[in-house]
Design a protein around this motif. Structure first.
Motif, PDB file in Angstrom:
ATOM      1  N   LEU A 179       0.815  -1.223   0.000  1.00 41.60           N
ATOM      2  CA  LEU A 179       0.000   0.000   0.000  1.00 41.60           C
ATOM      3  C   LEU A 179       0.847   1.271   0.000  1.00 41.60           C
ATOM      4  O   LEU A 179       0.328   2.364  -0.185  1.00 41.60           O
ATOM      5  CB  LEU A 179      -0.932   0.014   1.218  1.00 41.60           C
ATOM      6  CG  LEU A 179      -1.993  -1.099   1.281  1.00 41.60           C
ATOM      7  CD1 LEU A 179      -2.732  -1.054   2.612  1.00 41.60           C
ATOM      8  CD2 LEU A 179      -2.977  -0.981   0.118  1.00 41.60           C
ATOM      9  N   GLY A 180       2.158   1.118   0.238  1.00 42.79           N
ATOM     10  CA  GLY A 180       3.051   2.275   0.248  1.00 42.79           C
ATOM     11  C   GLY A 180       2.891   3.139   1.493  1.00 42.79           C
ATOM     12  O   GLY A 180       2.995   4.361   1.429  1.00 42.79           O
ATOM     13  N   ILE A 181       2.630   2.477   2.637  1.00 39.93           N
ATOM     14  CA  ILE A 181       2.423   3.226   3.887  1.00 39.93           C
ATOM     15  C   ILE A 181       3.232   2.599   5.030  1.00 39.93           C
ATOM     16  O   ILE A 181       3.656   1.452   4.943  1.00 39.93           O
ATOM     17  CB  ILE A 181       0.928   3.273   4.301  1.00 39.93           C
ATOM     18  CG1 ILE A 181       0.367   1.850   4.481  1.00 39.93           C
ATOM     19  CG2 ILE A 181       0.114   4.060   3.294  1.00 39.93           C
ATOM     20  CD1 ILE A 181      -1.070   1.801   4.960  1.00 39.93           C
ATOM     21  N   GLU A 182       3.415   3.395   6.082  1.00 38.60           N
ATOM     22  CA  GLU A 182       4.086   2.907   7.286  1.00 38.60           C
ATOM     23  C   GLU A 182       3.091   2.112   8.138  1.00 38.60           C
ATOM     24  O   GLU A 182       1.885   2.291   8.026  1.00 38.60           O
ATOM     25  CB  GLU A 182       4.624   4.088   8.117  1.00 38.60           C
ATOM     26  CG  GLU A 182       5.676   4.915   7.422  1.00 38.60           C
ATOM     27  CD  GLU A 182       6.979   4.166   7.213  1.00 38.60           C
ATOM     28  OE1 GLU A 182       7.327   3.331   8.072  1.00 38.60           O
ATOM     29  OE2 GLU A 182       7.637   4.407   6.184  1.00 38.60           O
ATOM     30  N   ARG A 183       3.635   1.283   9.024  1.00 40.12           N
ATOM     31  CA  ARG A 183       2.789   0.454   9.913  1.00 40.12           C
ATOM     32  C   ARG A 183       1.872   1.333  10.778  1.00 40.12           C
ATOM     33  O   ARG A 183       0.690   1.037  10.962  1.00 40.12           O
ATOM     34  CB  ARG A 183       3.707  -0.393  10.784  1.00 40.12           C
ATOM     35  CG  ARG A 183       3.055  -1.489  11.585  1.00 40.12           C
ATOM     36  CD  ARG A 183       2.900  -2.749  10.772  1.00 40.12           C
ATOM     37  NE  ARG A 183       2.461  -3.845  11.627  1.00 40.12           N
ATOM     38  CZ  ARG A 183       3.222  -4.892  11.933  1.00 40.12           C
ATOM     39  NH1 ARG A 183       4.435  -4.992  11.440  1.00 40.12           N
ATOM     40  NH2 ARG A 183       2.758  -5.848  12.695  1.00 40.12           N
ATOM     41  N   GLN A 184       2.424   2.454  11.275  1.00 41.13           N
ATOM     42  CA  GLN A 184       1.633   3.347  12.135  1.00 41.13           C
ATOM     43  C   GLN A 184       0.462   3.955  11.367  1.00 41.13           C
ATOM     44  O   GLN A 184      -0.616   4.161  11.915  1.00 41.13           O
ATOM     45  CB  GLN A 184       2.476   4.503  12.709  1.00 41.13           C
ATOM     46  CG  GLN A 184       3.752   4.097  13.404  1.00 41.13           C
ATOM     47  CD  GLN A 184       4.933   4.005  12.434  1.00 41.13           C
ATOM     48  OE1 GLN A 184       4.942   3.144  11.550  1.00 41.13           O
ATOM     49  NE2 GLN A 184       5.917   4.887  12.590  1.00 41.13           N
ATOM     50  N   THR A 185       0.704   4.242  10.085  1.00 35.07           N
ATOM     51  CA  THR A 185      -0.350   4.817   9.242  1.00 35.07           C
ATOM     52  C   THR A 185      -1.488   3.815   9.086  1.00 35.07           C
ATOM     53  O   THR A 185      -2.671   4.180   9.175  1.00 35.07           O
ATOM     54  CB  THR A 185       0.203   5.194   7.847  1.00 35.07           C
ATOM     55  OG1 THR A 185       1.335   6.039   8.017  1.00 35.07           O
ATOM     56  CG2 THR A 185      -0.845   5.905   7.005  1.00 35.07           C
ATOM     57  N   LEU A 186      -1.140   2.549   8.883  1.00 33.31           N
ATOM     58  CA  LEU A 186      -2.165   1.520   8.754  1.00 33.31           C
ATOM     59  C   LEU A 186      -2.965   1.400  10.050  1.00 33.31           C
ATOM     60  O   LEU A 186      -4.198   1.291  10.013  1.00 33.31           O
ATOM     61  CB  LEU A 186      -1.530   0.168   8.404  1.00 33.31           C
ATOM     62  CG  LEU A 186      -2.513  -0.996   8.236  1.00 33.31           C
ATOM     63  CD1 LEU A 186      -3.523  -0.721   7.125  1.00 33.31           C
ATOM     64  CD2 LEU A 186      -1.780  -2.302   7.958  1.00 33.31           C
ATOM     65  N   THR A 187      -2.274   1.466  11.181  1.00 30.57           N
ATOM     66  CA  THR A 187      -2.959   1.407  12.487  1.00 30.57           C
ATOM     67  C   THR A 187      -3.943   2.559  12.611  1.00 30.57           C
ATOM     68  O   THR A 187      -5.092   2.377  13.027  1.00 30.57           O
ATOM     69  CB  THR A 187      -1.930   1.453  13.644  1.00 30.57           C
ATOM     70  OG1 THR A 187      -1.005   0.382  13.475  1.00 30.57           O
ATOM     71  CG2 THR A 187      -2.609   1.339  14.991  1.00 30.57           C
TER      72      THR A 187
END
Length: 196
Positions: A179-187
């Motif tokens: 998705l091209g995102i950081e883990r924190q962003t997904l959270t």
């Protein structure tokens, strides 16, 4: 005929309903079976892809390593998909991507030469090849456009909508990379959606 072959030929027939049983038998005479374990490579970056692989059972991930040494996930292939870096396969050029099994995977494989031979046998096979190529192109275009026109949250929702069965089969780190995102962003995205 093996059950795996039946699954594959059914998918061919779904794309080309007019295909005859004789044509299907001719098609089946050219393919082979391959089974790989979890973590084994179907395609290694820098190598020319030998076979087009139809996934009968299992799951794979396509990725490349960026200049900083990060592994970037660009695609997932599950049951009913072709595991391939298609432009490089057709051009007989080394692929920039690796395709690795995330689960034990069973393929039906067709070599480049056998595929070309099959195309020469019947216009139906050529049509099938064109339809598969168009499907692969549409997916690639949709992925490119998702990064141009969608937010991270929209990409996440789109993934869940179009690949719901994959969600529990892949790691969060692979999903974030795709998705091209950081883990924190997904959270944050998941918390935000949970509150809606």
């Amino acid at each position: 005929m093996q059950p795996e072959a039946e699954v594959y030929l059914k998918s061919v027939k779904a794309f080309c309903p007019g295909i005859t049983d004789d044509e299907l038998a001719l098609f089946a005479s050219k393919f082979s079976f391959k089974v790989l374990n979890k973590k084994e490579l179907f395609l290694e970056s820098g190598k020319v892809q030998k076979h087009l692989g139809f996934v009968v059972k299992g799951l794979l991930r396509s990725s490349f390593v960026d200049p900083e040494g990060n592994e970037i996930t660009v695609g997932f292939y599950s049951e009913g998909d072709y595991a391939t870096h298609y432009p490089a396969f057709i051009a007989r050029q080394p692929s920039k991507y690796s395709i690795q099994c995330l689960e034990p995977t069973t393929f039906i494989c067709l070599s480049f030469d056998d595929l070309q031979w099959i195309y020469r046998q019947s216009p139906t096979f050529e049509r099938y090849g064109r339809l598969i190529a168009e499907e692969i192109l549409k997916r690639q275009q949709a992925r490119i456009e998702s990064f141009i026109f969608q937010t991270a949250e929209e990409r996440y929702l789109d993934f869940i909508k179009h690949r719901p069965t994959l969600f529990n089969r892949i790691s969060l780190s692979h999903l974030c990379s795709f998705l091209g995102i950081e883990r924190q962003t997904l959270t944050r995205i998941r918390q935000h959606l949970a509150r809606k």
